[in-house]
Design a protein around this motif. Structure first.
Motif, PDB file in Angstrom:
ATOM      1  N   TYR A 247     -18.351  -7.510 -41.973  1.00 17.15           N
ATOM      2  CA  TYR A 247     -19.170  -7.705 -40.788  1.00 17.15           C
ATOM      3  C   TYR A 247     -19.911  -6.421 -40.407  1.00 17.15           C
ATOM      4  O   TYR A 247     -19.544  -5.323 -40.796  1.00 17.15           O
ATOM      5  CB  TYR A 247     -18.305  -8.170 -39.605  1.00 17.15           C
ATOM      6  CG  TYR A 247     -17.272  -7.157 -39.167  1.00 17.15           C
ATOM      7  CD1 TYR A 247     -17.577  -6.200 -38.208  1.00 17.15           C
ATOM      8  CD2 TYR A 247     -16.002  -7.149 -39.714  1.00 17.15           C
ATOM      9  CE1 TYR A 247     -16.654  -5.251 -37.811  1.00 17.15           C
ATOM     10  CE2 TYR A 247     -15.063  -6.215 -39.323  1.00 17.15           C
ATOM     11  CZ  TYR A 247     -15.394  -5.265 -38.369  1.00 17.15           C
ATOM     12  OH  TYR A 247     -14.474  -4.330 -37.971  1.00 17.15           O
ATOM     13  N   THR A 249     -21.926  -4.687 -36.740  1.00 17.05           N
ATOM     14  CA  THR A 249     -21.890  -4.833 -35.289  1.00 17.05           C
ATOM     15  C   THR A 249     -23.113  -4.191 -34.650  1.00 17.05           C
ATOM     16  O   THR A 249     -23.746  -3.301 -35.217  1.00 17.05           O
ATOM     17  CB  THR A 249     -20.638  -4.165 -34.693  1.00 17.05           C
ATOM     18  OG1 THR A 249     -20.668  -2.768 -35.001  1.00 17.05           O
ATOM     19  CG2 THR A 249     -19.376  -4.783 -35.225  1.00 17.05           C
ATOM     20  N   TYR A 257     -22.065  -7.724 -30.519  1.00 21.38           N
ATOM     21  CA  TYR A 257     -22.571  -8.706 -31.470  1.00 21.38           C
ATOM     22  C   TYR A 257     -21.964  -8.407 -32.838  1.00 21.38           C
ATOM     23  O   TYR A 257     -22.055  -7.281 -33.339  1.00 21.38           O
ATOM     24  CB  TYR A 257     -24.095  -8.643 -31.570  1.00 21.38           C
ATOM     25  CG  TYR A 257     -24.797  -8.944 -30.270  1.00 21.38           C
ATOM     26  CD1 TYR A 257     -25.280 -10.225 -29.991  1.00 21.38           C
ATOM     27  CD2 TYR A 257     -24.995  -7.955 -29.307  1.00 21.38           C
ATOM     28  CE1 TYR A 257     -25.925 -10.503 -28.794  1.00 21.38           C
ATOM     29  CE2 TYR A 257     -25.631  -8.220 -28.103  1.00 21.38           C
ATOM     30  CZ  TYR A 257     -26.098  -9.502 -27.857  1.00 21.38           C
ATOM     31  OH  TYR A 257     -26.734  -9.766 -26.679  1.00 21.38           O
ATOM     32  N   LYS A 259     -21.939  -9.636 -36.779  1.00 22.29           N
ATOM     33  CA  LYS A 259     -22.693 -10.430 -37.742  1.00 22.29           C
ATOM     34  C   LYS A 259     -21.961 -10.463 -39.076  1.00 22.29           C
ATOM     35  O   LYS A 259     -21.436  -9.449 -39.536  1.00 22.29           O
ATOM     36  CB  LYS A 259     -24.098  -9.839 -37.944  1.00 22.29           C
ATOM     37  CG  LYS A 259     -24.925  -9.769 -36.663  1.00 22.29           C
ATOM     38  CD  LYS A 259     -26.274  -9.123 -36.922  1.00 22.29           C
ATOM     39  CE  LYS A 259     -27.091  -9.015 -35.640  1.00 22.29           C
ATOM     40  NZ  LYS A 259     -28.389  -8.349 -35.863  1.00 22.29           N
ATOM     41  N   ASN A 260     -21.970 -11.615 -39.704  1.00 19.34           N
ATOM     42  CA  ASN A 260     -21.378 -11.778 -41.020  1.00 19.34           C
ATOM     43  C   ASN A 260     -22.355 -11.295 -42.089  1.00 19.34           C
ATOM     44  O   ASN A 260     -23.498 -11.716 -42.116  1.00 19.34           O
ATOM     45  CB  ASN A 260     -21.018 -13.248 -41.243  1.00 19.34           C
ATOM     46  CG  ASN A 260     -20.560 -13.506 -42.664  1.00 19.34           C
ATOM     47  OD1 ASN A 260     -19.905 -12.660 -43.262  1.00 19.34           O
ATOM     48  ND2 ASN A 260     -20.909 -14.658 -43.192  1.00 19.34           N
ATOM     49  N   LYS A 261     -21.888 -10.422 -42.984  1.00 20.46           N
ATOM     50  CA  LYS A 261     -22.737  -9.927 -44.066  1.00 20.46           C
ATOM     51  C   LYS A 261     -22.411 -10.593 -45.403  1.00 20.46           C
ATOM     52  O   LYS A 261     -23.049 -10.318 -46.405  1.00 20.46           O
ATOM     53  CB  LYS A 261     -22.579  -8.414 -44.211  1.00 20.46           C
ATOM     54  CG  LYS A 261     -23.069  -7.630 -43.009  1.00 20.46           C
ATOM     55  CD  LYS A 261     -23.146  -6.142 -43.311  1.00 20.46           C
ATOM     56  CE  LYS A 261     -21.799  -5.561 -43.629  1.00 20.46           C
ATOM     57  NZ  LYS A 261     -21.847  -4.104 -43.851  1.00 20.46           N
ATOM     58  N   ASN A 269     -23.351 -17.111 -38.223  1.00 16.21           N
ATOM     59  CA  ASN A 269     -23.995 -15.867 -38.628  1.00 16.21           C
ATOM     60  C   ASN A 269     -23.745 -14.742 -37.628  1.00 16.21           C
ATOM     61  O   ASN A 269     -23.774 -13.577 -37.977  1.00 16.21           O
ATOM     62  CB  ASN A 269     -25.503 -16.074 -38.786  1.00 16.21           C
ATOM     63  CG  ASN A 269     -25.819 -16.905 -40.005  1.00 16.21           C
ATOM     64  OD1 ASN A 269     -25.104 -16.846 -40.995  1.00 16.21           O
ATOM     65  ND2 ASN A 269     -26.868 -17.704 -39.922  1.00 16.21           N
ATOM     66  N   GLU A 270     -23.516 -15.085 -36.395  1.00 10.76           N
ATOM     67  CA  GLU A 270     -23.337 -14.047 -35.380  1.00 10.76           C
ATOM     68  C   GLU A 270     -22.390 -14.541 -34.288  1.00 10.76           C
ATOM     69  O   GLU A 270     -22.488 -15.662 -33.814  1.00 10.76           O
ATOM     70  CB  GLU A 270     -24.689 -13.671 -34.763  1.00 10.76           C
ATOM     71  CG  GLU A 270     -24.612 -12.521 -33.770  1.00 10.76           C
ATOM     72  CD  GLU A 270     -25.985 -12.090 -33.312  1.00 10.76           C
ATOM     73  OE1 GLU A 270     -26.451 -11.045 -33.758  1.00 10.76           O
ATOM     74  OE2 GLU A 270     -26.596 -12.828 -32.512  1.00 10.76           O
ATOM     75  N   GLN A 271     -21.440 -13.675 -33.935  1.00 12.02           N
ATOM     76  CA  GLN A 271     -20.541 -13.948 -32.825  1.00 12.02           C
ATOM     77  C   GLN A 271     -20.884 -12.982 -31.694  1.00 12.02           C
ATOM     78  O   GLN A 271     -21.110 -11.799 -31.938  1.00 12.02           O
ATOM     79  CB  GLN A 271     -19.086 -13.758 -33.234  1.00 12.02           C
ATOM     80  CG  GLN A 271     -18.653 -14.664 -34.374  1.00 12.02           C
ATOM     81  CD  GLN A 271     -17.236 -14.364 -34.791  1.00 12.02           C
ATOM     82  OE1 GLN A 271     -16.287 -14.853 -34.211  1.00 12.02           O
ATOM     83  NE2 GLN A 271     -17.095 -13.545 -35.811  1.00 12.02           N
ATOM     84  N   VAL A 272     -20.912 -13.471 -30.474  1.00 11.90           N
ATOM     85  CA  VAL A 272     -21.263 -12.657 -29.325  1.00 11.90           C
ATOM     86  C   VAL A 272     -20.082 -12.621 -28.369  1.00 11.90           C
ATOM     87  O   VAL A 272     -19.560 -13.666 -27.987  1.00 11.90           O
ATOM     88  CB  VAL A 272     -22.509 -13.209 -28.592  1.00 11.90           C
ATOM     89  CG1 VAL A 272     -22.873 -12.288 -27.431  1.00 11.90           C
ATOM     90  CG2 VAL A 272     -23.673 -13.360 -29.557  1.00 11.90           C
TER      91      VAL A 272
END
Length: 420
Positions: A247, A249, A257, A259-261, A269-272
């Motif tokens: 991930y 950030t 935020y 984000k999965n890479k 795709n993104e966790q907030v």
């Protein structure tokens, strides 16, 4: 006319203040900073994270300053423009340092770079445009790279880690250190916050710290720790929906935020995370950071130690009684031990069976990492984990894995399985 004019001026100044205090560079500013770094460090500029919240930005009055993590560059943001302030020639590395302001000054504390985890307190001189080491007294921490934050006139740091660079053992220091910014004197406290012991788990590669507008966040394994520097309280949350594989950030104000890479795993795709809401909604489980325990805490700590000692004594008595009964039973029945029933120590670690069942005998570093299940880690983390696993497995199964230089490319290492 004035009734209309003044609100317009106020709104303009308010909007200007928001612009200056934003925790994000615009496209022009980001390009400018990357060009400055690239001028000295070339392609390294592409990997610098400019969205690390208050780990990058600091504010003095209405002025906003930007310092990229790991470098001594200092920039001042001016609405849509940017100005470099430092005249520094040597930058080296200063990663995991703590950036803060106090009394119109900008400071950098601790950090890791050039194979050294140091404890320097550096201050920026706006006249000479250079960084200088600020002298401090008292019980100074031997190294600073851990929980570090500013609260009022103090800077706190604890659970610090000194990297051994894979050549000597890593060092860990759990003690709490507090720097008084009025007289720059350090004070040392025994760390009585035992519920944070799991953070101090001697695992460097997954310990990460993030600075939002109002909070310090630590993510390690499946734990979320949120510290509120304003009241020295913290909460510990389990998992909380966080996905840990590969991930990146970014931080904006109090939002984290993630984000999965990874392209091989399918999820959001993104966790907030709204850290402010997360903290306030769990405020009922907040725990105060203990420095000097009050009488109730002292009583509880002493009582806990006594209970712990009593339990150990009872366990010791139970084990002795169990052993004596076994010996007595063997003496009476003359029981013979069947050596074929003794468990094979080779089965005590699941990875040994995985390795022995492999059809291949020789592996590259990447192939061995896949076999050991550590290929998801970053390169340096994989190297450290691989080194430790090989030592551990060879202690259980002597000479299970051996290494030698690849004859076709001396820069590479070949790992060989030695089956009995």
């Amino acid at each position: 006319m004035k009734k209309i004019f003044y609100p317009i001026i106020f709104f303009f100044l308010f909007a200007l203040g928001l612009k200056l205090s934003a925790q994000k560079l615009n496209a022009y500013q980001e390009k400018y900073v990357r060009n400055v770094i690239a001028h000295q460090f070339y392609e390294c500029a592409n990997g610098v994270n400019f969205e690390s919240g208050m780990a990058n930005f600091c504010i003095i009055n209405h002025d906003t300053f930007f310092n990229p993590i790991g470098y001594k560059y200092l920039f001042q943001l001016k609405v849509d423009s940017i100005e470099r302030l430092d005249h520094s020639m040597f930058h080296g590395g200063n990663f995991k340092r703590f950036l803060f302001t106090d009394s119109q000054n900008i400071y950098l504390l601790g950090g890791y770079g050039m194979f050294v985890t140091h404890n320097n307190l550096e201050v920026f001189d706006f006249k000479s445009h250079e960084w200088y080491i600020k002298s401090t007294t008292g019980a100074k921490p031997p190294f600073v790279s851990g929980f570090t934050f500013k609260s009022g006139n103090y800077v706190y740091t604890f659970n610090n880690i000194k990297c051994g660079n894979n050549t000597e053992p890593d060092e860990f220091n759990q003690d709490i250190y507090r720097l008084d910014l009025k007289n720059f004197t350090w004070e040392k406290f025994e760390n009585l916050n035992t519920n944070l012991d799991f953070v101090f788990n001697k695992v460097i590669n997954r310990v990460e710290f993030f600075y939002t507008k109002d909070y310090l966040i630590n993510i390690v394994f499946d734990k979320f720790i949120i510290i509120n520097p304003k009241n020295l309280n913290y909460i510990i949350l389990d998992k909380h929906g966080f996905k840990f594989k590969d991930y990146s950030t970014s931080i904006q104000n109090n939002h984290l935020y993630i984000k999965n890479k990874s392209s091989s795993e399918i999820f959001e795709n993104e966790q907030v995370f709204d850290i402010d809401s997360l903290y306030k909604s769990n405020q009922s489980i907040a725990v105060p950071l203990i420095l000097k325990p009050n009488w109730l805490q002292i009583f509880n700590l002493k009582y806990a130690k006594r209970v712990y000692i009593i339990l150990l004594l009872l366990l010791f008595v139970y084990v002795l009684n169990y052993v004596f009964k076994k010996l007595e039973k063997r003496a009476k029945g003359k029981i013979k031990i069947d050596e074929t029933q003794i468990p094979n120590i080779e089965k005590q670690h699941p990875l040994i069976q995985v390795i022995l069942s492999s059809t291949k005998k020789e592996f590259t570093s990447d192939e061995l990492d896949t076999l050991l299940g550590i290929d998801y880690m970053e390169q340096e983390s994989r190297k450290m984990k691989r080194h430790r696993l090989i030592i551990q497995l060879n202690e259980i199964y002597p000479n299970l894995l051996s290494r030698e230089k690849d004859q076709s490319d001396k820069r590479k290492t070949i790992f060989t399985i030695n089956k009995k």
